[in-house]
Design a protein around this motif. Structure first.
Motif, short mmCIF file in Angstrom:
data_model
loop_
_atom_site.label_atom_id
_atom_site.label_comp_id
_atom_site.label_asym_id
_atom_site.label_seq_id
_atom_site.Cartn_x
_atom_site.Cartn_y
_atom_site.Cartn_z
N TYR A 151 49.94 41.05 50.65
CA TYR A 151 49.81 42.50 50.76
C TYR A 151 48.79 43.03 49.74
CZ TYR A 151 51.00 47.47 50.48
OH TYR A 151 50.93 48.84 50.47
N VAL A 152 48.87 42.53 48.50
CA VAL A 152 47.97 42.99 47.45
C VAL A 152 46.51 42.72 47.80
CG1 VAL A 152 47.24 42.56 45.06
CG2 VAL A 152 49.66 42.83 45.60
N ILE A 153 46.22 41.52 48.29
CA ILE A 153 44.84 41.18 48.64
C ILE A 153 44.33 42.04 49.79
CG2 ILE A 153 43.39 39.35 49.60
CD1 ILE A 153 45.13 37.35 47.97
N GLU A 154 45.17 42.28 50.77
CA GLU A 154 44.78 43.08 51.92
C GLU A 154 44.52 44.54 51.54
OE1 GLU A 154 43.73 43.86 55.81
OE2 GLU A 154 44.16 41.91 54.89
N ASN A 155 45.21 45.02 50.49
CA ASN A 155 45.12 46.43 50.09
C ASN A 155 44.50 46.59 48.70
OD1 ASN A 155 46.87 47.99 52.29
ND2 ASN A 155 47.94 46.08 51.81
N LEU A 156 43.66 45.65 48.32
CA LEU A 156 43.10 45.63 46.97
C LEU A 156 42.24 46.86 46.69
CD1 LEU A 156 43.17 43.50 44.63
CD2 LEU A 156 40.87 42.85 45.35
N VAL A 157 42.54 47.53 45.56
CA VAL A 157 41.71 48.63 45.07
C VAL A 157 40.69 48.02 44.12
CG1 VAL A 157 41.67 50.81 43.81
CG2 VAL A 157 43.62 50.26 45.29
N GLU A 158 39.43 47.95 44.57
CA GLU A 158 38.43 47.19 43.82
C GLU A 158 38.01 47.85 42.51
OE1 GLU A 158 35.19 46.31 46.42
OE2 GLU A 158 36.38 44.96 47.69
N ASP A 165 45.59 58.49 26.71
CA ASP A 165 45.48 58.74 25.26
C ASP A 165 44.02 58.81 24.81
OD1 ASP A 165 48.19 58.75 25.19
OD2 ASP A 165 48.44 56.87 24.11
N GLY A 166 43.19 59.42 25.62
CA GLY A 166 41.79 59.59 25.26
C GLY A 166 40.93 58.37 25.47
N ILE A 167 41.50 57.30 25.98
CA ILE A 167 40.75 56.06 26.24
C ILE A 167 40.47 55.96 27.73
CG2 ILE A 167 40.72 53.54 26.05
CD1 ILE A 167 42.75 53.80 23.77
N THR A 168 39.21 55.75 28.09
CA THR A 168 38.84 55.57 29.49
C THR A 168 38.81 54.09 29.83
OG1 THR A 168 37.48 57.58 29.44
CG2 THR A 168 37.08 56.02 31.23
N PHE A 169 39.76 53.68 30.66
CA PHE A 169 39.86 52.29 31.09
C PHE A 169 39.14 52.16 32.44
CE2 PHE A 169 43.56 52.89 28.38
CZ PHE A 169 43.56 51.75 27.59
N ASN A 170 38.11 51.33 32.49
CA ASN A 170 37.41 51.03 33.74
C ASN A 170 37.92 49.70 34.28
OD1 ASN A 170 35.45 53.28 33.79
ND2 ASN A 170 34.77 52.37 31.86
N ILE A 171 38.55 49.75 35.44
CA ILE A 171 39.27 48.60 35.99
C ILE A 171 38.58 48.10 37.25
CG2 ILE A 171 41.48 47.79 36.89
CD1 ILE A 171 42.77 50.10 35.24
N THR A 172 38.33 46.80 37.29
CA THR A 172 37.76 46.15 38.47
C THR A 172 38.69 45.04 38.93
OG1 THR A 172 35.53 46.56 37.61
CG2 THR A 172 35.74 44.97 39.38
N ARG A 173 38.95 44.98 40.22
CA ARG A 173 39.83 43.95 40.79
C ARG A 173 39.05 43.12 41.80
NH1 ARG A 173 42.79 48.69 40.68
NH2 ARG A 173 44.69 48.69 39.40
N TYR A 174 39.34 41.82 41.83
CA TYR A 174 38.70 40.95 42.82
C TYR A 174 39.53 39.67 42.96
CZ TYR A 174 36.80 38.55 38.69
OH TYR A 174 36.66 37.88 37.48
N PHE A 181 42.23 38.83 40.13
CA PHE A 181 41.72 39.19 38.81
C PHE A 181 41.73 40.71 38.64
CE2 PHE A 181 39.96 34.99 39.34
CZ PHE A 181 39.86 34.47 38.05
N LYS A 182 41.95 41.13 37.41
CA LYS A 182 41.79 42.52 37.02
C LYS A 182 41.00 42.54 35.71
CE LYS A 182 45.28 45.47 37.17
NZ LYS A 182 46.53 46.19 36.75
N ARG A 183 39.80 43.08 35.73
CA ARG A 183 38.98 43.17 34.52
C ARG A 183 39.08 44.60 33.98
NH1 ARG A 183 33.98 40.77 35.92
NH2 ARG A 183 34.93 38.82 35.23
N ILE A 184 39.39 44.71 32.69
CA ILE A 184 39.64 46.00 32.05
C ILE A 184 38.65 46.20 30.92
CG2 ILE A 184 41.37 47.38 30.82
CD1 ILE A 184 43.39 45.21 32.24
N LYS A 185 37.78 47.21 31.07
CA LYS A 185 36.77 47.50 30.04
C LYS A 185 37.00 48.91 29.50
CE LYS A 185 33.04 44.56 31.84
NZ LYS A 185 31.62 44.53 32.29
N PHE A 186 36.81 49.07 28.17
CA PHE A 186 36.96 50.39 27.56
C PHE A 186 36.33 50.37 26.17
CE2 PHE A 186 40.65 47.80 26.58
CZ PHE A 186 40.88 48.01 25.23
#
Length: 243
Positions: A151-158, A165-174, A181-186
């Motif tokens: 289900y997760v792969i079929e509905n993946l939010v890329e 808390d004032g931190i901008t998390f940029n999330i990429t999934r693949y 994978f989930k890559r988290i940059k901030f």
């Protein structure tokens, strides 16, 4: 066997940023799941439960309030240090690698909120299943609450951006090599960070193979926290109950 203290999850889960990003987890939903699960397993007050990969102990603390004797273990020293502030006579926490048997027996062992599938080797995945079996009393039940990878792969939010808390998390999934994978940059205080989560896209078939090798009986398969029927195309969770 890999030294798990050197892995991505040991470093990421041990940072305060991990808890900042996931501060909004649904505690009400977690409580309802624990109520439903313990009732379904017919666990009596005072039963001994092992919360395997407990993090800061949100499930363990709730289970203890329900009247159970709970031990929570996790690989993250900082998470356990935080959880230990809530210890009492029937609630204890310890740093522990879950692919090794904890030296006590329990009426139930819970591995919750997709805390499986992080290991690099099939050997360590199987070791964890075998360890759970060893931790159970003869009449005890093991529970693995995993994501439904199909289900997760079929509905993946890329791509996703979250400001917490004032931190901008940029999330990429693949998906790559059968891992999600989930890559988290901030950036925080002018310093740039990049962390990565990696979970093997295990299916019900994969778990059945582990259970067969470990001589474990799979008793029930559910697809949600209210223990509804599992459907590989529509269920968000894959909840396994075994002994």
């Amino acid at each position: 066997m890999q030294k798990h203290t050197d892995t991505w999850y040991a470093s990421w889960f041990n940072t305060r940023f991990y808890h900042v990003l996931y501060h909004d987890r649904d505690y009400k939903e977690a409580g309802l799941f624990m109520n439903t699960l313990t009732e379904f397993l017919n666990l009596k007050k005072g039963s001994k439960i092992l919360d395997l990969a407990c993090g800061k102990g949100r499930h363990a603390k709730y289970l203890n309030k329900l009247g159970f004797n709970v031990t929570g273990v996790d690989l993250s020293p900082k998470s356990i240090q935080s959880a230990q502030k809530h210890e009492n006579d029937t609630l204890h926490f310890a740093v522990h690698d879950m692919c090794l048997p904890f030296p006590k027996k329990f009426d139930a062992v819970f591995n919750l909120f997709t805390s499986f599938g992080y290991f690099e080797t099939e050997e360590d995945n199987l070791r964890t299943i075998q360890a759970i079996k060893e931790e159970l009393k003869p009449s005890g039940h093991g529970v693995i609450d995993f994501l439904n990878s199909e289900y997760v792969i079929e509905n993946l939010v890329e791509k996703e951006t979250k400001i917490v808390d004032g931190i901008t998390f940029n999330i990429t999934r693949y998906v790559e090599n059968n891992y999600i994978f989930k890559r988290i940059k901030f950036t925080h205080n002018t310093e740039e960070y990049c962390f990565e989560e990696k979970v093997k896209a295990l299916t019900l078939t994969d778990f059945k193979e582990y259970f067969d090798k470990a001589n474990i009986d799979l008793l029930h398969v559910f697809g949600s926290y209210n223990l509804s029927e599992y459907d590989k195309e529509t269920s968000k969770r894959l909840i396994l109950i075994f002994r």
